[in-house]
Design an enzyme around this catalytic site. Sequence first.
Site, short mmCIF file in Angstrom:
data_model
loop_
_atom_site.label_atom_id
_atom_site.label_comp_id
_atom_site.label_asym_id
_atom_site.label_seq_id
_atom_site.Cartn_x
_atom_site.Cartn_y
_atom_site.Cartn_z
N THR A 127 0.94 -0.86 0.05
CA THR A 127 0.21 -0.22 -0.14
C THR A 127 0.89 1.54 -0.14
O THR A 127 2.08 1.15 0.92
CB THR A 127 -0.91 0.04 1.17
N VAL A 171 -14.22 -1.93 3.82
CA VAL A 171 -12.95 -0.98 3.17
C VAL A 171 -12.09 -1.49 4.55
O VAL A 171 -12.18 -1.11 5.40
CB VAL A 171 -14.38 0.40 3.54
C1 SD4 Z 1 -5.98 -1.96 4.38
N1 SD4 Z 1 -4.23 -0.99 5.27
O1 SD4 Z 1 -6.28 -2.17 3.63
C2 SD4 Z 1 -4.39 -1.60 3.98
C3 SD4 Z 1 -3.37 -3.13 3.60
C4 SD4 Z 1 -2.12 -1.86 3.58
O2 SD4 Z 1 -0.67 -2.84 3.02
O3 SD4 Z 1 -1.72 -1.46 4.00
N2 SD4 Z 1 -1.11 -3.43 2.76
O4 SD4 Z 1 -5.87 -2.44 5.91
#
Ligand code: SD4
Length: 323
Positions: free
Chosen positions: A182, A211
């Site tokens: 991400t 979400v």
């Molecule tokens: C989530 N925070 O959808 C995101 C996933 C993430 O690196 O950061 N992955 O929970």
Amino acid sequence: MNSRRRFLSLSTLGTVSGFSTLKAFGQAKRVDGPIVLSTWNSGIPANNRAFQVLQEGGSVLDCVEKGVNVIESDPNNRTVGIGGFPDEEGHVTLDACIMDERQRCGSVAFLQHIENPVSVARRIMEDTKHVMLVGEGALNFALRNGFEKKVLLTEKTLTAWKKRKAEAIASQPEINVENHDTIGLVARNADGNLAGACTTSGVAMKLHGRVGDSPIIGAGLYVDNDVGAAAATGWGEAVLENAGSAMVVELMRHGRTPQQACEEIVNRIAKKFENWRNIQVGFIALNKAGEIGAFAIQSGFSYAHHSGGKNQLIKSTSLLNNA
Ligand code: SD4
């Protein structure tokens, strides 16, 4: 205006809106020039593009948007945009948000078929009176505004998804670096203005409709132009429960360095989230003076820092040392 005078005038402005800016930055080690800070290894190409946008005269908002667009459009990145890992039903659903120096923000969640969700978030911010659109409404808005409908599921990702499906691997907290990409990107331009963007396909094999923290202002991203900016990555539920990025910024407002603020919120999450040893959560933070910080639960978190003409990948410190 030279950068020192510019900084002083910004500090003075800060005192008008409250006591905290001076308190927070009285001791700060000021760093001149534009700064871009972003999560994980893919932060390097994102920072390069973001920095180029600033050099070409783009705004700090353009810089954060275009920086993360690079990763959204990379089919080899399994956690963002095209090529992102699908939910348990096989749908790629994207979450993203953006925030600028005027406290404006835009967000999309559960958006399908659009390669650059953060750009849709920006359009919502700039062209509507709302902050957030989700699902079909967000898709229709994007299509009405000239975004192209695309198939986001690549052959490679589909193959990986089928394998996980066959092995009946449900969504679970994932701590390996390969499972996180991400991108959260925060930046300060030469005028001292801050902006940030965050974009993801979320955790792999999530429930359809889930979400995470990434499109939620204050959880996955927060920017306060008087203080600083922060972004989160990792198991979104833990970040959501603790309003992670807003808390990091708030601690900076009250005098913590970005590093201290990231560490304090990771520690708070570890204290409050029962399963904390089995999740990854990481934060990056940048204050108005140009100081940066990063901290994670697990080792393996990296971030990219573009400052003083150098773009460097740095290993974050962490609560657990399990490299
Ligand atoms: C989530 N925070 O959808 C995101 C996933 C993430 O690196 O950061 N992955 O929970």
